[in-house]
Design a protein around this motif. Structure first.
Motif, PDB file in Angstrom:
ATOM      1  N   CYS A  47       4.166   6.343  -1.060  1.00 18.38           N
ATOM      2  CA  CYS A  47       4.066   5.571  -2.303  1.00 18.38           C
ATOM      3  C   CYS A  47       3.725   4.130  -1.962  1.00 18.38           C
ATOM      4  CB  CYS A  47       5.355   5.642  -3.113  1.00 18.38           C
ATOM      5  SG  CYS A  47       6.850   5.128  -2.247  1.00 18.38           S
ATOM      6  N   THR A  48       2.864   3.521  -2.764  1.00 21.13           N
ATOM      7  CA  THR A  48       2.373   2.178  -2.472  1.00 21.13           C
ATOM      8  C   THR A  48       2.850   1.172  -3.517  1.00 21.13           C
ATOM      9  OG1 THR A  48       0.326   2.327  -3.765  1.00 21.13           O
ATOM     10  CG2 THR A  48       0.284   3.216  -1.521  1.00 21.13           C
ATOM     11  N   ASN A  49       2.784  -0.097  -3.145  1.00 22.24           N
ATOM     12  CA  ASN A  49       2.975  -1.196  -4.087  1.00 22.24           C
ATOM     13  C   ASN A  49       2.221  -2.405  -3.563  1.00 22.24           C
ATOM     14  OD1 ASN A  49       5.031  -3.293  -2.775  1.00 22.24           O
ATOM     15  ND2 ASN A  49       5.729  -1.218  -2.232  1.00 22.24           N
ATOM     16  N   ARG A  50       2.002  -3.388  -4.406  1.00 24.58           N
ATOM     17  CA  ARG A  50       1.196  -4.550  -4.037  1.00 24.58           C
ATOM     18  C   ARG A  50       2.020  -5.713  -3.490  1.00 24.58           C
ATOM     19  NH1 ARG A  50      -0.923  -8.274  -8.840  1.00 24.58           N
ATOM     20  NH2 ARG A  50      -0.414  -9.834  -7.261  1.00 24.58           N
ATOM     21  N   PHE A  51       3.346  -5.605  -3.501  1.00 21.15           N
ATOM     22  CA  PHE A  51       4.206  -6.764  -3.289  1.00 21.15           C
ATOM     23  C   PHE A  51       4.664  -6.937  -1.843  1.00 21.15           C
ATOM     24  CE2 PHE A  51       4.804  -5.347  -7.679  1.00 21.15           C
ATOM     25  CZ  PHE A  51       4.486  -6.507  -8.355  1.00 21.15           C
ATOM     26  N   GLU A  52       5.256  -8.109  -1.582  1.00 23.19           N
ATOM     27  CA  GLU A  52       6.185  -8.269  -0.471  1.00 23.19           C
ATOM     28  C   GLU A  52       7.534  -7.842  -1.043  1.00 23.19           C
ATOM     29  OE1 GLU A  52       5.861 -11.633   2.345  1.00 23.19           O
ATOM     30  OE2 GLU A  52       4.430 -12.447   0.907  1.00 23.19           O
ATOM     31  N   LEU A  53       7.751  -6.549  -1.005  1.00 22.76           N
ATOM     32  CA  LEU A  53       8.869  -5.915  -1.702  1.00 22.76           C
ATOM     33  C   LEU A  53      10.129  -6.017  -0.853  1.00 22.76           C
ATOM     34  CD1 LEU A  53       9.322  -4.123  -4.313  1.00 22.76           C
ATOM     35  CD2 LEU A  53       9.094  -2.159  -2.774  1.00 22.76           C
ATOM     36  N   PHE A  54      11.197  -6.582  -1.431  1.00 24.39           N
ATOM     37  CA  PHE A  54      12.425  -6.719  -0.651  1.00 24.39           C
ATOM     38  C   PHE A  54      12.918  -5.335  -0.240  1.00 24.39           C
ATOM     39  CE2 PHE A  54      14.378 -11.171  -1.233  1.00 24.39           C
ATOM     40  CZ  PHE A  54      13.132 -11.762  -1.167  1.00 24.39           C
ATOM     41  N   THR A  55      13.494  -5.270   0.948  1.00 22.56           N
ATOM     42  CA  THR A  55      13.824  -4.002   1.577  1.00 22.56           C
ATOM     43  C   THR A  55      14.743  -3.129   0.737  1.00 22.56           C
ATOM     44  OG1 THR A  55      13.421  -4.838   3.804  1.00 22.56           O
ATOM     45  CG2 THR A  55      14.931  -2.979   3.616  1.00 22.56           C
ATOM     46  N   ASP A  56      15.671  -3.737   0.019  1.00 22.39           N
ATOM     47  CA  ASP A  56      16.585  -2.941  -0.803  1.00 22.39           C
ATOM     48  C   ASP A  56      15.837  -2.049  -1.789  1.00 22.39           C
ATOM     49  OD1 ASP A  56      18.844  -3.806   0.427  1.00 22.39           O
ATOM     50  OD2 ASP A  56      19.586  -5.036  -1.222  1.00 22.39           O
ATOM     51  N   TYR A  57      14.708  -2.510  -2.310  1.00 28.05           N
ATOM     52  CA  TYR A  57      13.930  -1.675  -3.238  1.00 28.05           C
ATOM     53  C   TYR A  57      13.370  -0.448  -2.519  1.00 28.05           C
ATOM     54  CZ  TYR A  57      13.971  -5.455  -6.715  1.00 28.05           C
ATOM     55  OH  TYR A  57      14.342  -6.408  -7.631  1.00 28.05           O
ATOM     56  N   GLY A  58      12.894  -0.629  -1.295  1.00 24.72           N
ATOM     57  CA  GLY A  58      12.400   0.503  -0.534  1.00 24.72           C
ATOM     58  C   GLY A  58      13.489   1.538  -0.290  1.00 24.72           C
ATOM     59  N   ILE A  59      14.702   1.058  -0.006  1.00 24.56           N
ATOM     60  CA  ILE A  59      15.818   1.979   0.216  1.00 24.56           C
ATOM     61  C   ILE A  59      16.193   2.687  -1.083  1.00 24.56           C
ATOM     62  CG2 ILE A  59      18.271   2.070   0.828  1.00 24.56           C
ATOM     63  CD1 ILE A  59      17.660  -0.071   2.940  1.00 24.56           C
ATOM     64  N   ARG A  60      16.117   1.989  -2.218  1.00 21.25           N
ATOM     65  CA  ARG A  60      16.384   2.648  -3.501  1.00 21.25           C
ATOM     66  C   ARG A  60      15.411   3.799  -3.720  1.00 21.25           C
ATOM     67  NH1 ARG A  60      17.169  -2.593  -7.615  1.00 21.25           N
ATOM     68  NH2 ARG A  60      18.540  -3.773  -6.210  1.00 21.25           N
ATOM     69  N   ALA A  81      -0.406  -3.094  -0.671  1.00 21.04           N
ATOM     70  CA  ALA A  81      -1.617  -2.383  -1.071  1.00 21.04           C
ATOM     71  C   ALA A  81      -2.137  -3.103  -2.314  1.00 21.04           C
ATOM     72  CB  ALA A  81      -1.315  -0.920  -1.365  1.00 21.04           C
ATOM     73  N   GLY A  82      -2.667  -4.284  -2.095  1.00 17.27           N
ATOM     74  CA  GLY A  82      -3.039  -5.209  -3.157  1.00 17.27           C
ATOM     75  C   GLY A  82      -2.580  -6.593  -2.765  1.00 17.27           C
ATOM     76  N   GLU A  83      -2.892  -7.565  -3.607  1.00 13.32           N
ATOM     77  CA  GLU A  83      -2.519  -8.945  -3.298  1.00 13.32           C
ATOM     78  C   GLU A  83      -1.026  -9.149  -3.467  1.00 13.32           C
ATOM     79  OE1 GLU A  83      -3.603 -13.520  -4.585  1.00 13.32           O
ATOM     80  OE2 GLU A  83      -3.828 -11.859  -5.977  1.00 13.32           O
ATOM     81  N   GLY A  84      -0.389  -9.665  -2.458  1.00 13.65           N
ATOM     82  CA  GLY A  84       1.061  -9.730  -2.452  1.00 13.65           C
ATOM     83  C   GLY A  84       1.648 -10.955  -3.100  1.00 13.65           C
ATOM     84  N   SER A  85       2.843 -10.775  -3.642  1.00 13.40           N
ATOM     85  CA  SER A  85       3.762 -11.862  -3.957  1.00 13.40           C
ATOM     86  C   SER A  85       5.154 -11.282  -3.779  1.00 13.40           C
ATOM     87  CB  SER A  85       3.557 -12.393  -5.379  1.00 13.40           C
ATOM     88  OG  SER A  85       3.928 -11.424  -6.343  1.00 13.40           O
ATOM     89  N   TYR A  86       6.136 -12.127  -3.502  1.00 10.52           N
ATOM     90  CA  TYR A  86       7.485 -11.633  -3.262  1.00 10.52           C
ATOM     91  C   TYR A  86       8.034 -10.929  -4.498  1.00 10.52           C
ATOM     92  CZ  TYR A  86       7.504 -14.671   0.845  1.00 10.52           C
ATOM     93  OH  TYR A  86       7.211 -15.261   2.042  1.00 10.52           O
TER      94      TYR A  86
END
Length: 515
Positions: free
Chosen positions: A438-451, A467-472
Motif C-alpha cells: 500500500c502506498t501514500n504520498r507523505f512522510e508518514l509518521f511510523t505509528d500510522y504504518g504500524i496501525r 509515492a508522490g510529493e511528500g509532506s509530514y
C-alpha cells in the motif's frame, strides 16, 4: 548461488490465495472526506493466474552539477559520489492469453516522486505500450537529500537557482522521465513466467528523531544528553520486508526491500549520493548477482532517521572495530536481514499467486492554518524580502523559507473561501500472493504504518511512503509536542486526515481477503 544458503528445490504452488506541488485550485476539492474516483482491476476474488515478471534498471544520475533537494539552503553538487538509479518491477497475472491484472512499481533515488514526473512517465509509456493500463504505474522515492531538485515552476520552486553553473531543473526532469519510461518499456517487454515469495527480517536502521523534554515539548533532532530529556516521542519499526522474484528457470530477477527509514545518513553533503541504499545494493549484488533488480522502498518513517540519537560512542566503536563506516554498517545490517529472509523463504515460491491491484483517489481533510500562523508567516516573508533587498546574495539562503511561508499564506487565504479544504492522494493497494503493498504520498509518521500493519488481513504488509510529493503527516501525540514536522506550517494534513488514510487503506486491503 548464495554462499551458506540452501539450494532452492524449485518452485511450488501458492499456498494462499512539505509543500503543495500544484495550484490550490487543482489540488483542493470541496466535498466529502473520502471519495472513490476510480478503482481499477478485477474482482478481489479473482482466481490466481500465471505470474509474469519483468525488470529493468535505469541510471538517473545527472550528467552535470545540479541543485540538490532537501535542505533550507541552496546546494549545488560538486561531484557525483554514487550513481542514482530507478529500478522497475513489472508484474502481470495471466490466464492463458487473458490479462487478469498488472502492476509496474518503480523506486528511485530521489527525495520523492512529484505528480508531474509520474504524469509524464505515464504519458510517455502510454504512447509506446498502448495495451498497458498506465494507472497501474507508481513511483516512490527513497528520500535521499543528495538528489536533484525536481520542480521548476517559479511559484512553487523553493530554491533560487543560478543562471549558470547548474543543470536546469526542466532539463533534468526530461532526462529523468525519458530514462524511467525507457526502463518501464524494457521491463514490460522482457516479462517472462516466474514466481515470487515474501519474507520478513529485522535490522536497526531507524531512530525516532523527535526528542521529548520535561515540559512536554518535542524537537526534531533535539539533544538527549540534557537533564530535561525524557524520551523519544514514539516507537521505531525495525522490520525489513522483502519480496523475491524468479524466472521459470529459477534465476533470481528482483529483490524488493522495505525499510522504515529515509536514506539520509549523508543528507547535508554537497554531492550527488544515493545514501545508504547504494552500499546496500552493492552488497546485495555481490551476494545475489549483478543483474538482480533491487527496489528500495521507504516505509512509514516521517519521524525517523538513520542518525543516532544516543549511545553514539558505543555504536561508533563497534562500527570502527568491524572496519566499516556508518554507511557500510547500515548496509551490513540490511543485507543480513535480507540474507536471513532469503534462507527461510527461498523454497516457498509461488508461480500462480493472486495479483489484484486497486487504484483509488482518497480525499483527506487538510490541516487548517491559524490566524497566528498566517501572521507569523507574513512577517517572515517580509523579513526575508528585506534581507534580500539589502543583500541580493541573501536570496540563496532566504528564498526557501520565504517560499515556504508564502505557500502557507496561500493555504490560509484559500481557507477564507473554502473553510474545509481537502487534499487528493492517489492510493495503490496491491495484493500479491498473501502479501499486500500500500502506498501514500507523505512522510508518514511510523505509528500510522504500524496501525495499517496491525489491522491488515494480509500475511505480510508493505507500506510504501513518498509515492508522490511528500509532506509530514504527524500523529496526535506528535502534535501535542509541537515543533517542526508536527505543526500546520510543515504539514498539509494532520492527525484527522492521517486516520482517514489509515482507515481507507485498511478497508481496501481487507476487501481483498473477504470470502
Amino acid at each position: 548461488m548464495v554462499q551458506g544458503l540452501s539450494r532452492p528445490r524449485g518452485p511450488r504452488n501458492s499456498i494462499g490465495c512539505a509543500r503543495l506541488q500544484r495550484p490550490l485550485g487543482h489540488t483542493l476539492l470541496f466535498a466529502g472526506v473520502v471519495a472513490l474516483l476510480c478503482v481499477s482491476g478485477p474482482s478481489a476474488h479473482s482466481a490466481a493466474g500465471e505470474l509474469i515478471v519483468g525488470t529493468a534498471t535505469a541510471d538517473i544520475t545527472p550528467p552535470d552539477p545540479v541543485a540538490l533537494m532537501g535542505q533550507w539552503n541552496l546546494r549545488i553538487s560538486k561531484r557525483v559520489d554514487t550513481t542514482l538509479t530507478a529500478n522497475v518491477l513489472a508484474v502481470e497475472s495471466r490466464e492463458g492469453q487473458k490479462s487478469l491484472d498488472t502492476a509496474v512499481m518503480i523506486s528511485c533515488d530521489l527525495v520523492w516522486a512529484p505528480p508531474p514526473v509520474l504524469k509524464a512517465v505515464r504519458e510517455n509509456v502510454r504512447k509506446r505500450l498502448p495495451d498497458l493500463d498506465v494507472t497501474k504505474i507508481f513511483i516512490s522515492g527513497t528520500h535521499t537529500h543528495t538528489s536533484p531538485v525536481l520542480m521548476s515552476d517559479e511559484g512553487y520552486q523553493l530554491y533560487h537557482l543560478p543562471e549558470k553553473g547548474a543543470m536546469k531543473v526542466e532539463d533534468y526532469h526530461a532526462l529523468l522521465v525519458g530514462r524511467i519510461a525507457d526502463a518501464v518499456v524494457k521491463a514490460w517487454n522482457t516479462r517472462t513466467p516466474g514466481s515470487l515469495t515474501w519474507g520478513l527480517g529485522h535490522a536497526v536502521v531507524a531512530y525516532n528523531r523527535r526528542i521529548v523534554y520535561a515540559d512536554g515539548h518535542a524537537k526534531m533532532y533535539g539533544r538527549t544528553d540534557l537533564p530535561e530529556f525524557r524520551n523519544l516521542e514514539a516507537c521505531e519499526d525495525h522490520d525489513v520486508g522483502t519480496l523475491f522474484f524468479w524466472n521459470k528457470a529459477g534465476k533470481l530477477l528482483s529483490i524488493v526491500v522495505n525499510v522504515s527509514c529515509p536514506s539520509q545518513e549523508v543528507e547535508h553533503m554537497q554531492t550527488v549520493n544515493a545514501d545508504y541504499w547504494h552500499p546496500v545494493r552493492e552488497r546485495l549484488h555481490k551476494t545475489y548477482g549483478p543483474d538482480v533488480c533491487i527496489l528500495s522502498w521507504c516505509g512509514a518513517a516521517g519521524d525517523q532517521s538513520p542518525h543516532l540519537r544516543y549511545r553514539r560512542a558505543a555504536d561508533d566503536r563497534m562500527t570502527r572495530l568491524r572496519g566499516l563506516d556508518r554507511m557500510d554498517e547500515i548496509a551490513r545490517r540490511i543485507g543480513r536481514a535480507v540474507d536471513e529472509a532469503y534462507e527461510a523463504v527461498s523454497n516457498d515460491r509461488h508461480p500462480d499467486a493472486p495479483l489484484v491491484h486497486k487504484v483509488e483517489t482518497v480525499r483527506l481533510p487538510m490541516w487548517p492554518v491559524t490566524d497566528a500562523q498566517y501572521a507569523e508567516a507574513k512577517a517572515e516573508v517580509e523579513q526575508c524580502a528585506d534581507q534580500i533587498a539589502k543583500d541580493p546574495k541573501a536570496v540563496y539562503r532566504c528564498h526557501a523559507r520565504m517560499k515556504w511561508n508564502e505557500l502557507l499564506m496561500r493555504r490560509y487565504e484559500h481557507q477564507q473561501t473554502e473553510p474545509n479544504p481537502m487534499l487528493d492522494m492517489e492510493l495503490h493497494v496491491l495484493r500479491i500472493g498473501d502479501a499486500v503493498i500500500c502506498t501514500n504520498r507523505f512522510e508518514l509518521f511510523t505509528d500510522y504504518g504500524i496501525r495499517i500493519k496491525a489491522r491488515s488481513k494480509a500475511e505480510q504488509t508493505f507500506v510504501v511512503q513518498l509515492a508522490g510529493e511528500g509532506s509530514y503527516l504527524p500523529t496526535e501525540k506528535a502534535v501535542q509536542g509541537g515543533g517542526y514536522s508536527a505543526i500546520a506550517p510543515s504539514c498539509l494534513v494532520g492527525p484527522e486526515g492521517g486516520q482517514v488514510l489509515v482507515d481507507r487503506t485498511v478497508e481496501l486491503i481487507n476487501s481483498l481477503w473477504t470470502k
